[in-house]
Design an enzyme around this catalytic site. Sequence first.
Site, mmCIF file in Angstrom:
data_model
loop_
_atom_site.group_PDB
_atom_site.id
_atom_site.type_symbol
_atom_site.label_atom_id
_atom_site.label_comp_id
_atom_site.label_asym_id
_atom_site.label_seq_id
_atom_site.Cartn_x
_atom_site.Cartn_y
_atom_site.Cartn_z
ATOM 1 N N CYS A 36 37.132 42.878 37.829
ATOM 2 C CA CYS A 36 35.864 43.616 37.779
ATOM 3 C C CYS A 36 36.036 44.902 36.983
ATOM 4 O O CYS A 36 35.169 45.299 36.211
ATOM 5 C CB CYS A 36 35.390 43.984 39.170
ATOM 6 S SG CYS A 36 35.382 42.623 40.319
ATOM 7 N N CYS A 64 32.825 35.987 38.009
ATOM 8 C CA CYS A 64 31.642 36.085 38.862
ATOM 9 C C CYS A 64 30.351 35.971 38.063
ATOM 10 O O CYS A 64 29.277 35.841 38.632
ATOM 11 C CB CYS A 64 31.644 37.404 39.618
ATOM 12 S SG CYS A 64 31.539 38.802 38.501
HETATM 13 FE FE1 FES Z 1 31.430 40.630 39.574
HETATM 14 FE FE2 FES Z 1 33.084 42.439 40.494
HETATM 15 S S1 FES Z 1 32.454 40.611 41.472
HETATM 16 S S2 FES Z 1 32.051 42.445 38.632
#
Ligand code: FES
Length: 126
Positions: free
Chosen positions: A103, A32
């Site tokens: 994450c 992400c």
């Molecule tokens: Fe980026 Fe969880 S979506 S750390």
Amino acid sequence: YSEKVMDHFRNPRNVGEMKDADAVGEAGNPVCGDMMYIYIKVDPETEVIKEITFQTFGCSAAIATSSMITEMAKGKTLDEAIKITRKDVADELGGLPPQKMHCSNLAADALHDAIKKYREKMKDKK
Ligand code: FES
């Protein structure tokens, strides 16, 4: 999410930048693009982590895991803290959804990075 995850997300412990930290660990989530920073202050005699804070630009799972890991690492020695795994944190939180595991890895990775950097720094001093 488990109740514990929600609790840590709503009331994260040990948030914020530490200006006089002994070392700052860093980890990025390639999926992400979010970042995580862990700040530690260490007693040079005993190698106990006296203070630990975090900052993240990550999602709720990243916030909850980093909050959790700061509580787990505080008061531990560097040797003990480096053994805290990604899985320990997730277990301690009562599990995380599989798609959120990447994450939660950020927190453990950043903590390990901080310990490594602290050790390198101390080595240079000797
Ligand atoms: Fe980026 Fe969880 S979506 S750390």
